[in-house]
Design a protein around this motif. Structure first.
Motif: not given
Lengths: 950, 438
Positions: A146, A150, A182-183, A186, B71, B118, B120
């Motif tokens: 992720a 970005d 999660a990654a 996103e 965000q 990151f 999380y």
């Protein structure tokens, strides 16, 4: 020796000393030095000069030291990309280290270094780490994908990392699964249409299994991801719900809220007669209540969400009123939210308790809270009819306390109660009248005036009361003025004999002495209504009004549905869709001007706004429809007689009106108007600047309607002084062709016209007139065409404009409707002016003021635009803009991107603040505009584009 | 996700600043300081939006912890994370104070690197963090390969809260049932709202990977057992009267939630040391240990007479402790005369209250205080808000009526059985917000 000493070194030559220490041979000294560097970095000192020395310390087997160096690298690599390369070797080596903790550390840190050259080297180690035997490394690598995405999305796709990441969803280790989810979530957000997550019954099953095993945070990632899935049918929906419900007992509130989100969403698919549906509803209440025993900050988040849930499914919490009772020690933000929910849950069954509570709250100290509590009592009365009487008596008790703001708030809500239950509680009016003097807030004054006007026949001294308000008419706010005007007209219609003088007084105050177009218009309407047909006036003004509805502050259903899908997130806290506060690629562009028509006093609280909206224009709806017709007639009267007026200033229409008024009776008012019409016709032909504003207004308004039929000739916005375009083709104007443009020269706005006679006959007697427009543009002098215009002759005229004319909002905002008269006829056309000509010379804001204003303006008012293909550097752009009175106040360079902060002041005093992002080598600029009147943003952006590209 | 985390002292100076996302600039640090810490008015929300950037904050003594993001993050998660961060820091270096944070800033950075990646949140269990983030920081080199993989499997694994190979000579466990009873009562003695929020805190010193099962007098289980005629595992048949209705409960992440959902049984492998097993909430049949009867009379405009009676309402053999009654006084109080039958009472001008303290009081007793409050004449029109009378106390029973029925320990691999474990159970009921309006 403790670490806090690192925070205190501030002597000169520090950097030099640190440099020496960093290069010391002694390990301990080195470590000390790195710690000092990190401490300086934390407090905001620039220690980037030490980059090579710090990186040299990276090759160490001391893990603590290594981590510190990495921390430094993450902060400064971007400013020293070339030197950062020095670190690559160590990273690559560390990725092969036998210790999984070190492998993970290396891959984690490398992903945080946003330097292109380093990312290239990252690919190979990352690929290995994604398949590492140790789950700790794999879960770190999953997040790293992720990070890399970005920085360079294309690279990630090319390297096939997305597929590897998808495979990790089936990993045996629950934490790896959670991080991969999660990654992917996103990454998927920035590719809305890609089927990245590819949720299907099989993958959902895997996620649900992992849900039972992973950490609390992992459960949140998975639940948030599940919420995006749409089950195929109600059976699948039910089976997912069944597997999610155990999460409602988790100690972590975020897990609970995310589970609630999934359940609320999937419940939609379940048939309502299903047993399970009822069971699920019952299961939702206890965990929601439990959230209220969490820490206050979480309570706040929970309450904001419960507010949404209660609106969507009131049945869930209908029996839980008591838990929302306010505790004395609750923080104010919790108190206010609880109050909101209490009102939503109020019903016949619990109203007695609720009222007792609200009365208690009304004696607290916090002013906002007390006001809201008083308002809540009013809302209970409107919501639960059976309680209305008790509410009114509670409110009366509160009025007796004589606490100023309580009294005012109470009067505002009593007015609403009157509107809901007319002719029921008027006995309290006497008590209200006693408090007339203490009212100092516009809303309360307006409410009181409304009550007096509405029930004038039952108040013996209504005329005295209203008269007392009239004394300071000009100092009142518009809201009060409008209300007073209407109330006195009502009074007059109810008791015509005694109040004739009063009504004349208010009509003349409203129409002649006021600059406010709304007030003036309403005054004129009443005036004409009363003078033409008092019976009709009675029907219009005293018409039966629609009852106000129970729930005035509900969130609009489509927004509510969207917010339900965002339970637990910031959107649900703000009660705004994410696009309202998230910037960037995720669909935030405000493409349309928001059609906001709120009254001037913007209030934060939605119910306050509604209450105000409900009361202020109360008589307006019944009156507005007739306005156009009436004025239409008036217009015909005025324009029909073809006058031969030359450019001589006519006798002022205002004077005549004034004389009529002095003349007395209403009948003569009407006569006065008819008598006045030739003069007004003359006024139209005459130099417009001299025209009395008060008479000009309705005429202009009527013209507006006519002009709409004519259709506008849009003018393309091309340049700073746009090239001349044809506004009125000869075909449409019996041989007269008009083209032109607008310019601002030495602070004077000029309309530059070219008149061409393409007809056979001579044209004379030119005059020009503007319709009311957004910025009050009006000719500052007569149109100077002194010599007759012969056939095939052309004349260039420059017409100076002022900005003090009557104002009416146009669409588009910069639209201008013009009427030109000559000896042949009157012609109408419309054109658009570049808003930049309204930018005044003193538009440079103080930096401090700019900062404060920028923060002060709500983010809703911000719009973002892209300017494409502009090849100026920031310096040149700034200079160019300055020429158009767009002033650069500050410039900041962040990572090769120039940020210009600019201010603009419009001729009507509106400030526009802008932030222009210019990146070297990128021809596309991004501009953000902030303004208290967001409607102008679009026009301002067009000017930017026009100015920068020409 | 979380874009960055800052820690400030009360002056607004940054002590820790860690940025995780590229969209968060250094100016965010200042934005929060200027708009929240130094804000003129008291902050009215724990979430603040400044220039498209959202800030979440919590305060611990005079330290501000702020999370910043651009965000649409999960707001509940952010706050849970901030609390967790505080717990982790507290377990490493004690109280969260400026001094302690400055002294441990390297450690904090190391922790922030580990528990947030990151933006999380990652594993944040102190137990497992302490195995590899140590203040010495050099442990990494001396670990064997097995030790390392044990650490990583614990951090990422299914049972992240417990490591293998724990050994105790004496297997022992302590159960504390801690309840706080909350009450809001009207002046007339009507209960406006009352609830108990309870916690079961466990200290376990058990060897190996024991499987535990916890039982209490939960109405649902008892009823089920009663109806089905099945004798419950404890062997005692409990009458319905002694069971309690639990409104809702939440569990530590070690408890198997799906099993609770289906069978309502509480089974788990416990973390080592002290932790909170569960939280629960009840609203029915609460034993209110004290009743407060207030009587306030205004005598003219400059005098107030207050009489407060407290009655204890539990078994006479039990003793309540640390009793404190707080009677608020108006701001314009000039003097107070107090007479009380028991304990000590004092007027505390700085707190605007009469504080009446009684060390011990047995059940079914009553005591009384009366006070005369002299007021200064004021021209302040606003009436005194009359805050409620609040009470603090501690009693040796659970006001909800909760009873622990059993806690069984099974460890098949090691040679100790449930009988060998020494178990201690203690009940403490404390006052939460225990208020009577006057």
């Amino acid at each position: 020796m403790t670490d806090s000493k690192y925070f205190t070194t501030t002597k000169k030559g520090e950097i030099f000393e640190l440099k020496a220490e960093l290069n010391s041979d002694k390990k301990e000294k080195k470590k000390e030095a790195v710690k000092k560097v990190i401490a300086s970095m934390t407090v905001g000192k620039d220690v980037s000069a030490l980059f090579p020395d710090v990186v040299n310390c990276m090759q160490t087997d001391n893990l603590e030291l290594k981590k510190l160096v990495y921390l430094y690298l993450m902060n400064y690599a971007k400013s020293q990309p070339d030197m950062a390369i020095m670190a690559v070797n160590t990273f690559v080596k560390d990725c092969e280290d036998p210790n999984p903790l070190i492998r993970a550390l290396a891959v984690r840190t490398m992903g945080c270094i946003r330097v292109d050259k380093i990312t290239e080297y990252l690919c190979e180690p990352l690929r290995k780490c994604l398949k590492d035997e140790d789950p700790y490394v794999r879960k770190t690598a999953a997040v790293c994908v992720a990070k890399l995405h970005d920085i360079n999305a294309q690279l990630v796709e090319d390297q096939g990392f997305l597929d590897t990441l998808k495979d990790l969803i089936s990993d045996s280790n629950p934490m790896v699964v959670a991080n991969a989810v999660a990654a992917l979530s996103e990454i998927a957000e920035s590719h809305p249409n890609s089927n990245l997550l590819d949720l299907n019954p099989q993958s959902i099953n895997k996620l649900l299994t992992a849900l039972n095993e992973c950490t609390e945070w992992g459960q949140i990632f998975i639940l948030d991801c599940l919420a995006n899935y749409t089950p195929r049918d109600d059976r699948e929906s039910q089976s997912i719900c069944e597997r999610v419900t155990p999460r409602l007992s988790h100690a972590n509130s975020a897990v609970v809220l995310s589970a609630v989100k999934v359940l609320m969403k999937f419940m939609e698919m379940l048939p309502k007669d299903l047993d399970y549906y009822g069971t699920l509803l019952k299961k939702l209440a206890p965990p929601l209540v439990t959230l209220l025993s969490a820490e206050p900050e979480l309570q706040y988040v929970a309450l904001r969400n419960i507010n949404l849930i209660v609106q969507k499914r009131p049945e869930i919490l209908k029996h839980e009123m008591k838990v929302f009772f306010v505790k004395y020690n609750d923080p104010i933000y919790v108190k206010l939210e609880k109050l909101d929910i209490m009102i939503r849950l109020a019903s016949q069954a619990n109203i007695a308790q609720v009222l007792a509570e609200l009365k208690e709250y009304a004696t607290e100290v916090d002013v906002d809270f007390v006001r809201k509590a008083v308002r809540a009592i009013g809302r209970c009365a409107i919501k639960v009819e059976q309680s209305a009487e008790r509410c009114v008596s509670t409110l009366l008790d509160l009025i007796q306390t004589k606490v100023n703001y309580v009294v005012q708030e109470a009067i505002v809500v009593i007015k609403d109660i009157f509107r809901k239950y007319p002719n029921k509680y008027e006995s309290v009016i006497a008590t209200l009248c006693e408090n007339l003097d203490s009212l100092d807030e516009p809303e309360a004054r307006a409410a009181m005036i409304w009550i007096v006007g509405e029930y004038a026949e039952r108040i013996d001294n209504a005329d005295e009361l209203l008269e007392s308000f009239l004394e300071g008419f000009h100092d009142e706010s518009t809201q009060v003025q409008l209300q007073l005007l209407t109330a006195i007209v009502k009074l007059f219609l109810k008791k015509p004999t005694e109040t004739q003088e009063l009504v004349q007084q208010v009509l003349s105050l409203a129409t002649q002495d006021s600059d406010n177009p709304d007030l003036r218009d309403r005054g004129y309407i009443y005036w004409r209504l009363l003078s033409t047909d008092p019976v009709a006036a009675k029907e219009v003004v005293l018409a039966e009004k629609p009852l106000i509805s129970e729930e005035t502050d509900l969130i609009e259903p489509t927004l509510l549905e969207e917010l339900i899908c965002h339970i637990g997130t910031l959107a649900s806290v703000y009660h705004k869709p994410p696009s309202a506060f998230v910037e960037g690629s995720r669909g935030v562009m405000h493409k349309r001007l928001p059609a906001r028509t709120g009254s001037g006093e913007g209030t934060e609280c939605p119910d306050v706004g509604n209450a105000a909206g409900g009361s202020a224009p109360e008589a307006a709806p019944s009156i507005i429809p007739s306005q156009g017709d009436l004025l239409g007639d008036l217009l015909n009267l005025d324009l029909a007689p073809p006058t031969t007026a030359g450019p001589t200033p006519s006798t002022s229409g205002m004077q005549m009106g004034g004389m009529d008024l002095l003349g007395g009776g209403l009948d003569s008012l009407l006569g006065g108007d008819i008598g006045g019409s030739p003069a007004m016709g003359a006024g139209f032909g005459a130099a417009p600047a001299v025209m009395p504003a008060s008479l000009n207004a309705p005429v202009g308004g009527g013209l507006g309607d006519l002009f709409d039929l004519g259709g506008g000739v849009g003018m393309p916005m091309g340049a700073y002084i746009p090239p001349k375009t044809v506004w009125l083709p000869a075909m449409k104007a019996k041989g007269l062709e008009i083209s032109g443009t607008f310019a601002r020269r030495a602070g004077v706005i000029q309309m530059e016209l070219v008149l061409t006679n393409k007809a056979m006959s001579v044209m004379t007697d030119f005059a020009i007139q503007f319709n009311r427009n957004s910025f009050g543009l009006a000719p500052a002098g007569p149109l100077q065409v002194l010599t007759p215009l012969g056939p095939n002759q052309t004349i260039e005229v420059s017409l100076p404009l002022s900005t003090v004319g009557p104002v009416m909002k146009m669409d588009p905002l910069n639209n201008l409707q013009v009427a030109v008269k000559n000896n042949i006829d009157v012609f109408y056309f419309s054109c658009q002016y570049p808003i930049s000509m309204l930018f005044v010379e003193d538009g440079k804001m103080e930096r401090q003021v700019f900062l404060a204003t920028w923060k002060d303006i709500p983010n809703d008012n911000e719009s973002q635009f892209q300017i494409q293909d502009c090849h100026l550097n920031s310096e040149a752009a700034s200079n160019k803009l300055q020429g158009s009175n767009i002033f650069t106040i500050a410039k900041r360079t962040v990572e090769g991107q120039d940020m210009l902060y600019m201010s603009i002041k419009l001729s009507n005093g509106i400030w526009v603040l802008a932030e222009l992002k210019v990146q070297a080598g990128n021809p596309n600029y991004t501009i953000s505009l902030k303004c208290r009147a967001p409607e102008v943003s679009q026009c301002v952006f067009q000017c930017y584009e026009a100015v920068l590209k020409n | 996700m979380i874009g960055g985390l800052f820690i400030y002292n009360h002056k607004g100076e940054v002590l820790i600043s860690r940025v995780y996302r590229d969209d968060i600039g250094r100016n965010a640090v200042d934005a929060f300081r200027v708009n929240v810490i130094h804000a003129r008015q008291q902050v009215r929300s724990p979430v603040t939006n400044i220039a498209r950037t959202s800030f979440f904050h919590v305060k611990r003594s005079n330290i501000w912890l702020a999370v910043v993001t651009k965000q649409n993050v999960n707001a509940a998660m952010v706050f849970e994370f901030l609390y967790k961060m505080c717990d982790v820091m507290a377990s490493y270096f004690g109280k969260i104070s400026e001094e302690n944070i400055k002294n441990n800033f390297v450690l904090i950075y190391e922790l922030l690197d580990e528990i947030l990646d990151f933006g999380y949140p990652q594993n944040s269990e102190t137990g497992s963090l302490k195995t590899f983030i140590t203040q010495q920081g050099i442990k990494g080199q001396h670990q064997t390969k097995e030790e390392q993989s044990q650490i990583t499997s614990q951090v990422t694994g299914q049972i992240g809260w417990r490591r293998e190979g724990i050994k105790y000579r004496r297997n022992e466990l302590f159960l504390d049932v801690l309840e706080s009873v909350n009450l809001l009562m009207s002046p007339q003695g009507q209960v406006l709202s009352a609830h108990v929020s309870g916690r079961v805190v466990m200290k376990s010193y058990l060897s190996g990977m024991p499987e535990c099962k916890f039982g209490m007098n939960d109405k649902i289980i008892i009823d089920k057992a009663g109806k089905g005629g099945v004798t419950n595992e404890a062997g005692k048949s409990t009458s319905g009267k002694q069971s309690i209705a639990i409104d809702d409960c939440t569990f530590n992440q070690c408890v198997r939630l799906s099993k609770f959902d289906s069978e309502r049984s509480i089974s788990f492998i416990p973390p080592d040391g002290e932790y909170e097993l569960m939280r629960y909430r009840t609203t029915k049949d609460i034993i209110l240990p004290f009743r407060v009867i207030p009587l306030v009379r205004e005598v003219g405009r400059t005098k107030l007479e207050v009489k407060v009676v407290i009655k204890s309402n539990f078994k006479p053999s039990l003793l309540a402790q640390k009793i404190e009654v707080r009677i608020p006084t108006p701001l314009n109080t000039s003097g107070v005369q107090v007479i009380c039958m028991k304990g000590k009472a004092k007027y505390k001008a700085s707190e605007n209250a009469i504080v009446w303290k009684i060390k011990r009081m047995a059940g079914m007793k009553e005591s009384q205080i009366s006070a005369e409050i002299e007021l200064l004449p004021t021209n302040d029109k606003k009436k005194w808000a009359r805050p409620p009378i609040s009470m603090n106390f501690e009693v040796p029973f659970a006001p909800s009526g909760l009873k622990v029925r059993y806690l069984k320990v099974f460890e098949s691999k090691l040679n100790y059985s449930d009988h060998d474990v020494i178990k201690w159970v203690r009940y403490i009921g404390r006052s939460g917000i225990y208020e009577t309006r006057c």
